[in-house]
Every structure is written in structure tokens, then in C-alpha cells.
Design a protein around this motif. Structure first.
Motif, PDB file in Angstrom:
ATOM      1  N   THR A 194      -8.751 -43.806   5.184  1.00  0.00           N
ATOM      2  CA  THR A 194      -8.449 -42.471   4.686  1.00  0.00           C
ATOM      3  C   THR A 194      -7.068 -42.061   5.184  1.00  0.00           C
ATOM      4  N   PRO A 195      -6.034 -42.690   4.639  1.00  0.00           N
ATOM      5  CA  PRO A 195      -4.686 -42.426   5.146  1.00  0.00           C
ATOM      6  C   PRO A 195      -4.310 -40.967   4.976  1.00  0.00           C
ATOM      7  N   ASN A 196      -3.684 -40.430   6.004  1.00  0.00           N
ATOM      8  CA  ASN A 196      -3.240 -39.042   5.965  1.00  0.00           C
ATOM      9  C   ASN A 196      -1.735 -39.042   5.747  1.00  0.00           C
ATOM     10  N   THR A 197      -1.335 -38.703   4.537  1.00  0.00           N
ATOM     11  CA  THR A 197       0.081 -38.857   4.215  1.00  0.00           C
ATOM     12  C   THR A 197       0.934 -37.716   4.753  1.00  0.00           C
ATOM     13  N   SER A 198       0.313 -36.673   5.266  1.00  0.00           N
ATOM     14  CA  SER A 198       1.138 -35.564   5.739  1.00  0.00           C
ATOM     15  C   SER A 198       1.252 -35.526   7.258  1.00  0.00           C
ATOM     16  N   SER A 199       0.642 -36.487   7.941  1.00  0.00           N
ATOM     17  CA  SER A 199       0.710 -36.483   9.399  1.00  0.00           C
ATOM     18  C   SER A 199       1.917 -37.291   9.877  1.00  0.00           C
ATOM     19  N   ALA A 200       2.706 -36.684  10.730  1.00  0.00           N
ATOM     20  CA  ALA A 200       3.877 -37.376  11.250  1.00  0.00           C
ATOM     21  C   ALA A 200       3.463 -38.605  12.033  1.00  0.00           C
ATOM     22  N   MET A 201       2.331 -38.510  12.710  1.00  0.00           N
ATOM     23  CA  MET A 201       1.889 -39.648  13.501  1.00  0.00           C
ATOM     24  C   MET A 201       1.417 -40.788  12.596  1.00  0.00           C
ATOM     25  N   ALA A 202       0.748 -40.428  11.486  1.00  0.00           N
ATOM     26  CA  ALA A 202       0.280 -41.474  10.589  1.00  0.00           C
ATOM     27  C   ALA A 202       1.448 -42.199   9.939  1.00  0.00           C
ATOM     28  N   MET A 203       2.579 -41.523   9.860  1.00  0.00           N
ATOM     29  CA  MET A 203       3.753 -42.175   9.274  1.00  0.00           C
ATOM     30  C   MET A 203       4.048 -43.483   9.970  1.00  0.00           C
ATOM     31  N   PHE A 204       3.714 -43.559  11.244  1.00  0.00           N
ATOM     32  CA  PHE A 204       3.988 -44.791  11.974  1.00  0.00           C
ATOM     33  C   PHE A 204       3.400 -45.984  11.250  1.00  0.00           C
ATOM     34  N   GLY A 205       2.179 -45.824  10.736  1.00  0.00           N
ATOM     35  CA  GLY A 205       1.535 -46.923  10.026  1.00  0.00           C
ATOM     36  C   GLY A 205       2.395 -47.417   8.878  1.00  0.00           C
ATOM     37  N   PHE A 206       2.946 -46.457   8.123  1.00  0.00           N
ATOM     38  CA  PHE A 206       3.741 -46.846   6.964  1.00  0.00           C
ATOM     39  C   PHE A 206       5.063 -47.482   7.385  1.00  0.00           C
ATOM     40  N   VAL A 207       5.725 -46.841   8.338  1.00  0.00           N
ATOM     41  CA  VAL A 207       6.995 -47.385   8.809  1.00  0.00           C
ATOM     42  C   VAL A 207       6.780 -48.781   9.375  1.00  0.00           C
ATOM     43  N   TYR A 208       5.723 -48.912  10.132  1.00  0.00           N
ATOM     44  CA  TYR A 208       5.422 -50.186  10.768  1.00  0.00           C
ATOM     45  C   TYR A 208       5.161 -51.262   9.715  1.00  0.00           C
ATOM     46  N   ALA A 209       4.323 -50.933   8.740  1.00  0.00           N
ATOM     47  CA  ALA A 209       3.973 -51.918   7.724  1.00  0.00           C
ATOM     48  C   ALA A 209       5.234 -52.344   6.966  1.00  0.00           C
ATOM     49  N   TRP A 210       6.033 -51.379   6.631  1.00  0.00           N
ATOM     50  CA  TRP A 210       7.273 -51.683   5.920  1.00  0.00           C
ATOM     51  C   TRP A 210       8.137 -52.619   6.752  1.00  0.00           C
ATOM     52  N   TYR A 211       8.297 -52.276   8.002  1.00  0.00           N
ATOM     53  CA  TYR A 211       9.191 -53.043   8.852  1.00  0.00           C
ATOM     54  C   TYR A 211       8.679 -54.463   9.057  1.00  0.00           C
ATOM     55  N   LEU A 212       7.364 -54.563   9.285  1.00  0.00           N
ATOM     56  CA  LEU A 212       6.793 -55.881   9.546  1.00  0.00           C
ATOM     57  C   LEU A 212       6.854 -56.752   8.299  1.00  0.00           C
ATOM     58  N   MET A 213       6.370 -56.199   7.183  1.00  0.00           N
ATOM     59  CA  MET A 213       6.208 -57.022   5.998  1.00  0.00           C
ATOM     60  C   MET A 213       7.526 -57.198   5.256  1.00  0.00           C
ATOM     61  N   ALA A 214       8.234 -56.116   5.068  1.00  0.00           N
ATOM     62  CA  ALA A 214       9.381 -56.193   4.172  1.00  0.00           C
ATOM     63  C   ALA A 214      10.629 -56.649   4.891  1.00  0.00           C
ATOM     64  N   VAL A 215      10.672 -56.500   6.194  1.00  0.00           N
ATOM     65  CA  VAL A 215      11.898 -56.863   6.880  1.00  0.00           C
ATOM     66  C   VAL A 215      11.723 -58.093   7.752  1.00  0.00           C
ATOM     67  N   LEU A 216      10.911 -57.943   8.769  1.00  0.00           N
ATOM     68  CA  LEU A 216      10.916 -58.972   9.794  1.00  0.00           C
ATOM     69  C   LEU A 216      10.326 -60.291   9.291  1.00  0.00           C
ATOM     70  N   LEU A 217       9.137 -60.229   8.711  1.00  0.00           N
ATOM     71  CA  LEU A 217       8.511 -61.462   8.255  1.00  0.00           C
ATOM     72  C   LEU A 217       9.368 -62.133   7.186  1.00  0.00           C
ATOM     73  N   LEU A 218       9.914 -61.325   6.263  1.00  0.00           N
ATOM     74  CA  LEU A 218      10.744 -61.907   5.206  1.00  0.00           C
ATOM     75  C   LEU A 218      11.969 -62.588   5.799  1.00  0.00           C
ATOM     76  N   GLU A 219      12.616 -61.885   6.714  1.00  0.00           N
ATOM     77  CA  GLU A 219      13.826 -62.474   7.278  1.00  0.00           C
ATOM     78  C   GLU A 219      13.508 -63.778   7.993  1.00  0.00           C
ATOM     79  N   ILE A 220      12.433 -63.750   8.782  1.00  0.00           N
ATOM     80  CA  ILE A 220      12.071 -64.962   9.507  1.00  0.00           C
ATOM     81  C   ILE A 220      11.727 -66.082   8.523  1.00  0.00           C
ATOM     82  N   TRP A 221      11.079 -65.713   7.469  1.00  0.00           N
ATOM     83  CA  TRP A 221      10.696 -66.744   6.504  1.00  0.00           C
ATOM     84  C   TRP A 221      11.925 -67.384   5.871  1.00  0.00           C
ATOM     85  N   PHE A 222      12.847 -66.540   5.444  1.00  0.00           N
ATOM     86  CA  PHE A 222      14.041 -67.094   4.784  1.00  0.00           C
ATOM     87  C   PHE A 222      14.867 -67.929   5.743  1.00  0.00           C
ATOM     88  N   VAL A 223      14.937 -67.499   6.989  1.00  0.00           N
ATOM     89  CA  VAL A 223      15.712 -68.261   7.962  1.00  0.00           C
ATOM     90  C   VAL A 223      15.116 -69.650   8.150  1.00  0.00           C
TER      91      VAL A 223
END
Lengths: 252, 413
Positions: free
Chosen positions: B99-128
Motif C-alpha cells: 500500500t504505497p503512500n505516495t505523499s509521504s516524504a519518508m516513503a519517497m525513499f523507496g522510490f528513490v532507492y528503487a530508481w537508483y538501484l535498478m536504473a542506475v547502479l545495476l545497469l551501469e555495472i552490467w554494461f561495464v
């Protein structure tokens, strides 16, 4: 891989497949596997409330004791401890109310108990009755002098300080040290016996302080008092909204 | 009364100074919440170091490139553990996801984290690692061969078009990655900075201060890991690389220090009503952790040490060992300093009363999920993960390189 993918470079094509697979798996888990109520906030709240309210009740509440201990209840209601629930001291007693003969609540008779609230500690509110447990009539249990259900000093005190120790201590080191409490509070003698029933007066208006602090003040002791212009100074507000009367300070 | 509560109160009450509200006696964001920004800081910092190579083309630090990516990943995986463990009921954590809470500043961490892990770090490591994975798999047998092939997503294409795409993708990801790394740690600062009621936290500078201290801690940690791992695995430390990275660290510490100084001057100049209690707190409860560890040992001393190697360049360039020792001490001091920074922010913000009239105390437990032991475990966990990652994606070749421009082509592919 299909013709479509040949347009993309190999790594990209593979990533797209993985990405689509992840999205599909996520969607499948979310939409198909997880039952609807789990995702519904309202249902969850409802469940949480039911879960919490299903927990066993341990406390009977303040008024439950009155049914059988009516005398104590009435006594306590008039004393200083009127705001404390019986179970604050005797612990959860729901079981006792249901079966008073087999289940007995604890009786906190040891000396260490009362100082949890009454030991001197600056974080307690102003005026809260506090003692130093080491120095205050050591070794005897508190209940031997104070009835826990109607605590008061065992003899009628002469000084206001016996009950208003904190205020008296504060005033004693303040600019108002020369002023008797009764200068500002007209105190009937009965206040010291039943303080809640009979209350002293408190200053009501600015003119009261003005008796000593006004430009042309003439009251006793007013000679030393610093003067202010009543019409100008702190207009609209009563003096004690800015100056604590028991320890008036002037912050620069 | 609740005996457990009485027990804590009995310990805490005598430590209280002045007047505080009853609900402020116990500090609720404890050691775990100190560990959490420390760890995400390292993630962001390590990633920024990696992007130095890719975006700004700082060739000298190439040997740190993969190491810093893997470090970032290892720490990123542990970051949410600290938060989840801090929940009163960690086992109900999954409910947040349902039950994601899209208006909670603390819950934002989940989204930022997921974005960073999946879209940035894992991708970069994979391409390297993609072409390397293919190459490794060719010379291997058994489980490792399968792991590497699976990680390459069974790709076997090392053709020109594919490799060219790898390069292009890396560039894009790194460029997207820098703001994302800023976001990840800036977010942590944002959470603190936006708590209006708390004057120790509420400051627009906090996210930026967090960011720079993140860069400092991440870079320092990667240098430290490099200086420890390389000799342990029989390699030789590449001093050109370390010199350059230390250079970068040096400037980051200066910026971090000046930002904190600006914040400090700003507070003192504004002198709002909280200043008295805050200065009392700094001079008593936070004296050791803020003035001694954070500022003196964690910033000024390392700055002085590194400056000495710069001022007496000749002397220090004759002896690599001496320089190594100075660097080594500096990066360790910086780690302690940044950890103390996190401590001072998180714990400091809860130590003074909102009545501005009193201070409480934080007593660290030893056992238990909020305790010291668990925190140490959390700090050690990324190292273990890193060891595993290095087994699977060995960065040795790159770390051992003599780190010059001519070899970059090989490593980058």
C-alpha cells in the motif's frame, strides 16, 4: 530473437526482455497473486483496529474501583492524588475487579516507589511537590506519615513552602525575595488544611504590580522597586505574561 | 507502572539537564538511524568517484572505477536493512510495498532507492562487465561459467555495434547517475532539513552538507578499501591513482568543511531563540563527537596531514611509504569523522528539548535490534557483500593496472 529485436543492439534487446519480464512478473504478483483486501488501505485499517481491540484488557480504569472501594475512592477524590488513577500505583487490576478474592493488586509500600514521581528533578513542572528522598525523613516508609490516598503533610504546616516548595525556593533567590507570599496572595488559614476547597487570591490586574512598580507608587517596599510607566509598558498584557512573578527577570 | 519503562526512566532521569517535556526523555531515532545516512552517504560518494572516470575522464583513478561501483552496490544493498530493522515490527515491512503512500516524504525513499538501484547502479555495472562476463565464461567451467553467462543475460555479442552501444549507454547512465546519486543522499538530508519544528535540522543547507559529506566519506572509503585490498591480494598500490583520488578527496573535504562553517556562522549570526540551548548542547553533550571527532580529528587533522604532503612535496615524493601512511591515517580519520557527523545530526537533533530549556541523553544499548552489536553487524555486512561481489565480478585486472592513459581503452571495454 524476433525480427523486431534485430533493430536494437544486442545488449539493449536483452535488457528490454529482462525489463519486460520484471514488469510482467511484478504486475502478475501485484494484480493476481495478492488478494485485494491486502492492498486496500481501508480494509487494512479496519483489520488493524480489530486486531488492537481484540487484545485483552488489563486495566479496569479509574472509576471501576469505586464500585467496591467507594470510601477510598471518595477520599482520594478530594486529596492531592485526585488526578492519579488507582492503577497508576496498584498496577493493572482488571483481573482483580472480576475476581477480587483470588487476584490481589500489588501494593507499592516500599519507600523507593513514591520518589519516582516526587524525587527532586528540575524537569518536573513548576510547583510540583518534590522532596529529596535521601534527606526527607529517611528509612521510614512514606505511607507511615502520608496517607497515599489522601497525601498531605502530617501536621498543618506553618510555611507555604511545605507545599509550594518549588515556588518558595525560586522566590528565595529572586528579586522578589523580600516580598511575603501573602503580599500578593490573600491566604485564608483554611487553605493550609484543605487547599483545594479554600483557595488564596491571585493578583488580577496590572494595577496590582503597579502599586510598587508604577511611576508614583507608594506602597511599602516600593521604594526599591524599579519603576515603569504603566500606560506604556507591556500594554494590553498582564504583567505575568512576560514576567514570572515568583522570579521576575528582565532579559536585556 | 510498566517496569521496563521505570527502568529506563530511572537511568535517564538523573542525566537530564534543565526542563524537558516528558516525551523527549527517550530518544527514538537511535544508532540505526545514524548508520543509515552513513551508509547511503558512502553509496553516493563511491558513485561520484566512479563518475569522475566516466564523465570527467580523470584517467588516473581508473583503477578505482570498478571497485567504487561494487562498493556502492554493496552498501546500497544494506542501506534499507537499517531502516527496516528500525521499524517497530520489521516483519510487517512488506505491507509498505503493498500500500504505497505516495505523499509521504519518508516513503519517497523507496522510490528513490528503487530508481537508483535498478536504473542506475545495476545497469551501469552490467554494461561495464558485459563483455568481460562473456570472456570469463568462455574460459570457465561449472557453476561459475553458468553464473557469468546468466549475468551476461546469455549475451555473446562482442561485435562492434554491441560494444559501441555499451559505451554510449554507460555515458548516458553515468550522466543520469550523478543527479540520481545526489537525489539519493540529498533526499536523506531533505528528510532532516524539512522538519520545521527542529532548529538543529531545519535548514536548507542540510541536504547540501549531507551531499558533500557523502562524497567525502565515499571517496575516502574506496581509497581505504583499495589501499587495504590491493596488498592483501598481492598487488601493488598504484600511487598515481591514490594521489589523484586523495587530491579530489582533499577538495571535497574543504568544500564540506566550508559548507558546515557557513551553516555554523549563519546560525550564530541569526541567533534565534534556540541558540543558547544549542550551544550548551554542543559544549556538553556533543563536545566529544562534534568538536573533537567530527571537526578536529575528522576534518582539520586530515586536511593538515594531506596539506603537509602537498607542501613538502619533494620530501614526500621521495618516500612513497611515508605518503601511504599519511593517506591511510587520513582516510580512516575521515571515516570516523563522517560517522560522527551523522551521529551529531541524528542524535543531536533529539537531545535538546523543544522548550529550549533542557537536554536529555542518549544511552546506546548493547544487544537488541537497536543496539551496538547490530549496528556493527550492519557496518560489517557491506564488506562481506563486497567480498562476494568481487568473487563474481573480479575487478583485479583494472585495479592492478599501472593506471595510465594508454591502458584505459582496454579497461573501459
Amino acid at each position: 530473437m524476433g525480427k523486431l529485436f534485430e533493430k536494437f543492439p544486442d545488449p539493449l534487446a536483452r535488457l528490454i526482455v529482462v525489463f519486460l519480464a520484471l514488469v510482467a512478473a511484478g504486475a502478475f504478483v501485484f494484480f493476481v497473486l495478492i488478494p485485494k483486501p491486502v492492498k486496500d488501505l481501508k480494509v487494512q485499517w479496519d483489520n488493524a483496529i480489530r486486531q488492537e481491540s481484540a487484545r485483552p484488557v488489563k486495566y479496569a480504569g479509574f472509576h471501576a474501583c469505586a464500585e467496591c472501594h467507594d470510601k477510598l475512592y471518595e477520599t482520594k477524590k478530594k486529596g492531592y492524588h485526585r488526578d492519579l488513577s488507582c492503577e497508576t500505583c496498584h498496577g493493572a487490576a482488571k483481573a482483580h475487579t472480576e475476581d477480587p478474592d483470588t487476584v490481589k493488586p500489588v501494593i507499592p509500600a516500599e519507600r523507593a516507589f513514591c520518589p519516582q514521581c516526587h524525587a527532586y528533578n528540575p524537569s518536573r513542572p513548576r510547583g510540583f511537590p518534590q522532596i529529596n528522598p535521601v534527606a526527607h525523613n529517611p528509612l521510614k516508609p512514606c505511607a507511615s506519615c502520608h496517607n497515599p490516598h489522601d497525601p498531605k503533610p502530617p501536621t498543618t504546616p506553618k510555611e507555604c513552602a511545605a507545599c509550594h516548595g518549588e515556588i518558595a525556593r525560586t522566590k528565595a533567590v529572586s528579586h522578589h525575595v523580600q516580598l511575603e507570599c501573602t503580599t500578593c496572595h490573600v491566604t485564608p488559614q483554611r487553605h493550609k488544611v484543605s487547599p483545594r476547597a479554600v483557595k488564596p487570591t491571585k493578583p488580577q490586574d496590572r494595577e496590582f504590580c503597579g502599586k510598587c512598580h508604577g511611576k508614583d507608587a507608594s506602597a511599602k517596599l516600593s521604594a526599591n522597586a524599579p519603576k515603569i510607566d504603566l500606560a506604556e509598558h507591556g500594554e494590553k498584557y498582564v504583567c505575568w505574561q512576560c514576567h514570572y512573578p515568583h522570579s521576575p527577570e528582565v532579559e536585556q | 507502572m510498566n517496569p521496563e519503562l521505570l527502568h529506563t526512566l530511572k537511568e535517564l532521569l538523573p542525566q537530564i539537564q534543565g526542563y524537558i517535556y516528558p516525551n523527549e526523555i527517550e530518544i527514538h531515532w537511535g544508532l540505526l538511524i545514524v548508520v543509515y545516512p552513513y551508509i547511503t552517504g558512502i553509496v553516493a560518494g563511491a558513485f561520484i568517484l566512479a563518475s569522475l572516470v566516466k564523465v570527467f575522464n580523470v584517467k588516473e583513478v581508473q583503477p578505482l572505477y570498478r571497485l567504487s561501483l561494487l562498493t556502492a552496490l554493496a552498501y546500497l544493498l544494506v542501506a534499507p536493512v537499517a531502516l527496516v530493522a528500525h521499524l517497530g515490527h520489521p516483519e510487517r515491512f512488506y505491507e509498505i510495498l503493498l500500500t504505497p503512500n505516495t505523499s509521504s516524504a519518508m516513503a519517497m525513499f523507496g522510490f528513490v532507492y528503487a530508481w537508483y538501484l535498478m536504473a542506475v547502479l545495476l545497469l551501469e555495472i552490467w554494461f561495464v562487465h558485459r563483455t568481460d562476463l562473456i570472456e570469463w565464461a568462455e574460459h570457465e567451467t561449472g557453476a561459475m561459467r553458468f553464473i557469468h553467462r546468466a549475468l551476461a543475460l546469455f549475451s555473446r555479442d562482442t561485435g562492434e555495434r554491441a560494444v559501441a552501444f555499451d559505451h554510449k549507454a554507460l555515458k548516458v547512465i553515468t550522466i543520469v547517475g550523478i543527479p540520481s546519486a545526489f537525489l539519493l543522499h540529498g533526499y536523506v538530508g531533505f528528510i532532516f532539513g524539512s522538519i520545521k519544528a527542529n532548529p538543529w535540522w531545519s535548514s536548507v543547507l542540510i541536504p547540501i552538507v549531507f551531499l558533500f559529506s557523502a562524497i567525502v566519506s565515499g571517496v575516502a572509503l574506496v581509497i581505504l578499501l583499495y589501499m587495504v585490498i590491493t596488498p592483501l591480494t598481492g598487488g601493488k598500490i598504484n600511487m598515481r591513482c591514490v594521489d589523484k583520488a586523495i587530491d579530489f578527496l582533499f577538495y571535497a573535504v574543504i568544500v564540506d568543511f566550508s559548507l558546515e562553517l557557513v551553516d555554523f556562522i549563519h546560525r550564530v549570526y541569526q541567533s534565534e531563540e534556540e541558540i543558547l540551548i544549542l550551544s550548551e548542547m554542543v559544549m556538553s553533550k556533543l563536545f566529544a563527537s562534534l568538536l573533537i571527532i567530527q571537526v578536529l580529528l575528522g576534518m582539520l587533522l586530515p586536511l593538515a596531514l594531506i596539506s603537509v604532503t602537498k607542501i613538502f612535496k619533494k620530501r614526500f615524493h621521495l618516500s612513497e611509504d611515508l605518503r601511504k601512511m599519511v593517506y591511510f591515517i587520513s582516510v580512516i580519520l575521515i571515516q570516523f569523522g563522517i560517522f560522527a557527523t551523522r551521529w551529531n545530526v541524528v542524535i543531536g537533533g533529539q537531545m535538546f528539548s523543544k522548550s529550549f530549556r533542557g537536554l536529555t541523553t542518549y544511552k546506546v544499548e548493547f544487544g537488541g535490534i537497536e543496539g551496538l552489536l547490530f549496528a556493527i553487524l550492519l557496518l560489517a555486512l557491506p564488506i562481506v557483500i563486497l567480498a562476494v561481489l568481487m568473487k563474481i565480478l573480479p575487478p583485479w585486472k583494472e585495479m592492478r593496472e599501472e593506471g595510465a592513459a594508454e591502458t584505459v581503452e582496454v579497461a573501459g571495454s
